[in-house]
Write a protein that holds these residues in place. Structure first.
Motif, PDB file in Angstrom:
ATOM      1  N   HIS A  91     -39.206 -49.783 -14.201  1.00 31.01           N
ATOM      2  CA  HIS A  91     -39.134 -48.337 -14.427  1.00 31.01           C
ATOM      3  C   HIS A  91     -37.688 -47.946 -14.178  1.00 31.01           C
ATOM      4  O   HIS A  91     -36.964 -48.655 -13.466  1.00 31.01           O
ATOM      5  N   ARG A  92     -37.222 -46.867 -14.773  1.00 31.33           N
ATOM      6  CA  ARG A  92     -35.826 -46.462 -14.538  1.00 31.33           C
ATOM      7  C   ARG A  92     -35.562 -46.210 -13.064  1.00 31.33           C
ATOM      8  O   ARG A  92     -34.417 -46.289 -12.602  1.00 31.33           O
ATOM      9  N   SER A  93     -36.628 -45.963 -12.283  1.00 33.21           N
ATOM     10  CA  SER A  93     -36.460 -45.662 -10.862  1.00 33.21           C
ATOM     11  C   SER A  93     -36.984 -46.752  -9.932  1.00 33.21           C
ATOM     12  O   SER A  93     -36.955 -46.566  -8.719  1.00 33.21           O
ATOM     13  N   PHE A  94     -37.440 -47.902 -10.483  1.00 31.69           N
ATOM     14  CA  PHE A  94     -38.029 -48.919  -9.615  1.00 31.69           C
ATOM     15  C   PHE A  94     -37.679 -50.345 -10.048  1.00 31.69           C
ATOM     16  O   PHE A  94     -37.696 -50.663 -11.239  1.00 31.69           O
ATOM     17  N   ILE A  95     -37.371 -51.163  -9.051  1.00 27.14           N
ATOM     18  CA  ILE A  95     -37.283 -52.617  -9.196  1.00 27.14           C
ATOM     19  C   ILE A  95     -38.293 -53.203  -8.216  1.00 27.14           C
ATOM     20  O   ILE A  95     -38.351 -52.773  -7.064  1.00 27.14           O
ATOM     21  N   VAL A  96     -39.083 -54.192  -8.670  1.00 29.08           N
ATOM     22  CA  VAL A  96     -40.090 -54.763  -7.777  1.00 29.08           C
ATOM     23  C   VAL A  96     -39.807 -56.238  -7.526  1.00 29.08           C
ATOM     24  O   VAL A  96     -39.254 -56.941  -8.391  1.00 29.08           O
ATOM     25  N   ALA A  97     -40.190 -56.699  -6.320  1.00 29.76           N
ATOM     26  CA  ALA A  97     -40.180 -58.127  -6.009  1.00 29.76           C
ATOM     27  C   ALA A  97     -41.451 -58.720  -6.602  1.00 29.76           C
ATOM     28  O   ALA A  97     -42.563 -58.319  -6.245  1.00 29.76           O
ATOM     29  N   LEU A  98     -41.310 -59.664  -7.522  1.00 25.79           N
ATOM     30  CA  LEU A  98     -42.469 -60.174  -8.255  1.00 25.79           C
ATOM     31  C   LEU A  98     -43.491 -60.838  -7.351  1.00 25.79           C
ATOM     32  O   LEU A  98     -44.699 -60.732  -7.581  1.00 25.79           O
ATOM     33  N   ASP A  99     -43.043 -61.505  -6.306  1.00 24.15           N
ATOM     34  CA  ASP A  99     -43.999 -62.182  -5.428  1.00 24.15           C
ATOM     35  C   ASP A  99     -44.657 -61.237  -4.425  1.00 24.15           C
ATOM     36  O   ASP A  99     -45.501 -61.657  -3.631  1.00 24.15           O
ATOM     37  N   GLN A 100     -44.279 -59.949  -4.452  1.00 22.88           N
ATOM     38  CA  GLN A 100     -44.887 -58.957  -3.560  1.00 22.88           C
ATOM     39  C   GLN A 100     -45.975 -58.143  -4.250  1.00 22.88           C
ATOM     40  O   GLN A 100     -46.636 -57.321  -3.622  1.00 22.88           O
ATOM     41  N   ILE A 101     -46.174 -58.377  -5.559  1.00 22.65           N
ATOM     42  CA  ILE A 101     -47.185 -57.620  -6.299  1.00 22.65           C
ATOM     43  C   ILE A 101     -48.583 -58.045  -5.836  1.00 22.65           C
ATOM     44  O   ILE A 101     -48.932 -59.224  -5.883  1.00 22.65           O
ATOM     45  N   ASP A 102     -49.368 -57.064  -5.408  1.00 22.24           N
ATOM     46  CA  ASP A 102     -50.742 -57.338  -4.979  1.00 22.24           C
ATOM     47  C   ASP A 102     -51.720 -57.277  -6.143  1.00 22.24           C
ATOM     48  O   ASP A 102     -52.652 -58.083  -6.233  1.00 22.24           O
ATOM     49  N   SER A 103     -51.521 -56.309  -7.033  1.00 23.22           N
ATOM     50  CA  SER A 103     -52.420 -56.176  -8.183  1.00 23.22           C
ATOM     51  C   SER A 103     -51.761 -55.312  -9.245  1.00 23.22           C
ATOM     52  O   SER A 103     -50.787 -54.599  -8.977  1.00 23.22           O
ATOM     53  N   VAL A 104     -52.328 -55.399 -10.473  1.00 24.08           N
ATOM     54  CA  VAL A 104     -51.844 -54.579 -11.589  1.00 24.08           C
ATOM     55  C   VAL A 104     -53.068 -54.020 -12.311  1.00 24.08           C
ATOM     56  O   VAL A 104     -54.006 -54.759 -12.627  1.00 24.08           O
ATOM     57  N   ALA A 105     -53.069 -52.719 -12.563  1.00 20.46           N
ATOM     58  CA  ALA A 105     -54.168 -52.100 -13.293  1.00 20.46           C
ATOM     59  C   ALA A 105     -53.632 -50.939 -14.115  1.00 20.46           C
ATOM     60  O   ALA A 105     -53.005 -50.022 -13.567  1.00 20.46           O
TER      61      ALA A 105
ATOM     62  N   GLN B 216     -49.453 -52.366  -7.793  1.00 20.88           N
ATOM     63  CA  GLN B 216     -49.774 -52.086  -6.388  1.00 20.88           C
ATOM     64  C   GLN B 216     -48.991 -53.054  -5.511  1.00 20.88           C
ATOM     65  O   GLN B 216     -49.107 -54.263  -5.641  1.00 20.88           O
ATOM     66  N   ILE B 217     -48.161 -52.510  -4.622  1.00 20.20           N
ATOM     67  CA  ILE B 217     -47.465 -53.309  -3.613  1.00 20.20           C
ATOM     68  C   ILE B 217     -47.757 -52.663  -2.268  1.00 20.20           C
ATOM     69  O   ILE B 217     -47.235 -51.589  -1.960  1.00 20.20           O
ATOM     70  N   GLY B 218     -48.629 -53.289  -1.495  1.00 19.82           N
ATOM     71  CA  GLY B 218     -49.042 -52.676  -0.241  1.00 19.82           C
ATOM     72  C   GLY B 218     -49.676 -51.327  -0.518  1.00 19.82           C
ATOM     73  O   GLY B 218     -50.593 -51.211  -1.331  1.00 19.82           O
ATOM     74  N   ALA B 219     -49.160 -50.284   0.136  1.00 20.12           N
ATOM     75  CA  ALA B 219     -49.699 -48.935  -0.055  1.00 20.12           C
ATOM     76  C   ALA B 219     -49.008 -48.192  -1.196  1.00 20.12           C
ATOM     77  O   ALA B 219     -49.332 -47.036  -1.474  1.00 20.12           O
ATOM     78  N   HIS B 220     -48.064 -48.849  -1.866  1.00 27.05           N
ATOM     79  CA  HIS B 220     -47.262 -48.187  -2.899  1.00 27.05           C
ATOM     80  C   HIS B 220     -47.812 -48.477  -4.291  1.00 27.05           C
ATOM     81  O   HIS B 220     -48.098 -49.629  -4.631  1.00 27.05           O
ATOM     82  N   GLN B 221     -47.939 -47.442  -5.103  1.00 27.88           N
ATOM     83  CA  GLN B 221     -48.306 -47.574  -6.503  1.00 27.88           C
ATOM     84  C   GLN B 221     -47.094 -47.237  -7.364  1.00 27.88           C
ATOM     85  O   GLN B 221     -46.490 -46.172  -7.218  1.00 27.88           O
ATOM     86  N   ILE B 222     -46.742 -48.149  -8.248  1.00 28.18           N
ATOM     87  CA  ILE B 222     -45.527 -48.001  -9.055  1.00 28.18           C
ATOM     88  C   ILE B 222     -45.896 -48.118 -10.523  1.00 28.18           C
ATOM     89  O   ILE B 222     -46.449 -49.137 -10.964  1.00 28.18           O
ATOM     90  N   ALA B 223     -45.591 -47.084 -11.288  1.00 32.43           N
ATOM     91  CA  ALA B 223     -45.899 -47.083 -12.722  1.00 32.43           C
ATOM     92  C   ALA B 223     -44.869 -47.914 -13.478  1.00 32.43           C
ATOM     93  O   ALA B 223     -43.679 -47.924 -13.145  1.00 32.43           O
ATOM     94  N   VAL B 224     -45.335 -48.627 -14.501  1.00 36.49           N
ATOM     95  CA  VAL B 224     -44.436 -49.381 -15.371  1.00 36.49           C
ATOM     96  C   VAL B 224     -43.952 -48.441 -16.470  1.00 36.49           C
ATOM     97  O   VAL B 224     -44.768 -47.859 -17.210  1.00 36.49           O
TER      98      VAL B 224
ATOM     99  N   GLN C 168     -41.369 -56.398 -21.390  1.00 36.21           N
ATOM    100  CA  GLN C 168     -40.891 -57.446 -20.482  1.00 36.21           C
ATOM    101  C   GLN C 168     -41.909 -57.721 -19.376  1.00 36.21           C
ATOM    102  O   GLN C 168     -42.169 -58.873 -19.026  1.00 36.21           O
ATOM    103  N   PHE C 169     -42.523 -56.641 -18.857  1.00 31.60           N
ATOM    104  CA  PHE C 169     -43.473 -56.831 -17.765  1.00 31.60           C
ATOM    105  C   PHE C 169     -44.746 -57.514 -18.265  1.00 31.60           C
ATOM    106  O   PHE C 169     -45.322 -58.363 -17.570  1.00 31.60           O
ATOM    107  N   LEU C 170     -45.187 -57.196 -19.474  1.00 27.22           N
ATOM    108  CA  LEU C 170     -46.379 -57.842 -20.027  1.00 27.22           C
ATOM    109  C   LEU C 170     -46.145 -59.331 -20.260  1.00 27.22           C
ATOM    110  O   LEU C 170     -47.053 -60.148 -20.073  1.00 27.22           O
TER     111      LEU C 170
END
Length: 247
Positions: A203-217, A222-230, A237-239
């Motif tokens: 996202h223009r406002s987010f970079i994520v650590a790939l090994d920290q991703i808990d789930s995707v829906a 979902q990373i811990g308590a944080h929800q981040i939109a793609v 690229q993410f798909l």
């Protein structure tokens, strides 16, 4: 390696001191000095210059305006700036134009040398990155340094969960700390610092650590308590990453 330098300051005494410090530093070479930024710009456009030491408040064309002009040119990474000024309030603007450092007047030779050494290390990295790799590459670093307030903080890559844009800063969220680190830098710079096999901008406002991703829906990470939109521009690229992840 010797760095070709230009000094710019409309105050004669300040210009002489700056020229003296450059001349007594072994890995710097003073190519020219100017009391006005317009003349300096003409010289820089016609000559190879790697490092510019300059004041900010100058008549006709300010140091900040000159830095913006140079920052907009192609290969702007080949010419970098260190500001030398009596006004601390310009620090944020200095980082916006990717200045390598910011010397606050009156500065000592020790302060100057620290900034010059940072510049030398920057150009060494550029040189090494462009050199053909003949031997096996050294193992990648497992940490980065971030400027937090007035200090450099070592951050382990494995501790980072995600990075979030916040005005002129970024928030670096860590597993080991309840509150994120606030660093005066850009998301673009963070993308360059973080290894692309371990981190992805989603996202223009987010970079994520790939090994920290808990789930995707439904394009929400979902990373811990944080929800981040793609973001829409980052979905393809993410798909592709998800496809590899699921195999």
């Amino acid at each position: 390696m010797i760095l070709k330098c230009v000094a710019i300051d409309d105050e004669p005494l300040a210009l002489e001191l700056l020229s003296k410090f450059i001349s007594q530093t072994a890995f710097l070479k003073l190519e020219a000095k100017f009391s006005n930024a317009i003349e300096a710009l003409g010289y820089i456009n016609q000559n190879e210059v790697q490092l510019i030491f300059m004041d900010i408040q100058m008549p006709d064309l300010s140091g900040m305006e000159l830095a913006r002009i140079l920052d907009g040119k192609k290969n702007s990474d080949k010419t970098r700036t260190i500001f030398c000024t009596a006004y601390h309030q310009f620090a944020i603007e200095g980082y916006k134009v990717e200045a390598l450092d910011y010397l606050l007047k009156p500065y000592s030779y020790e302060d100057f040398l620290n900034a010059a050494t940072k510049a030398y290390q920057y150009f060494e990295r550029i040189k090494n990155a462009q050199a053909p790799k003949i031997v096996e590459a050294a193992p990648a670093q497992d940490y980065i340094f971030l400027k937090v307030e007035y200090q450099l903080v070592k951050v382990m890559l494995k501790d980072i969960t995600h990075v979030e844009a916040y005005k002129d800063y970024v928030k670096v969220h860590l597993q080991s700390k309840a509150n994120p680190l606030l660093s005066l830098t850009s998301m673009k710079n963070m993308e360059e610092l973080l290894p692309s096999d371990k981190f992805m901008r989603v996202h223009r406002s987010f970079i994520v650590a790939l090994d920290q991703i808990d789930s995707v829906a439904k394009n929400v990470i979902q990373i811990g308590a944080h929800q981040i939109a793609v973001g829409e521009n980052y979905k393809e690229q993410f798909l592709e990453f998800l496809a590899r992840w699921m195999n």
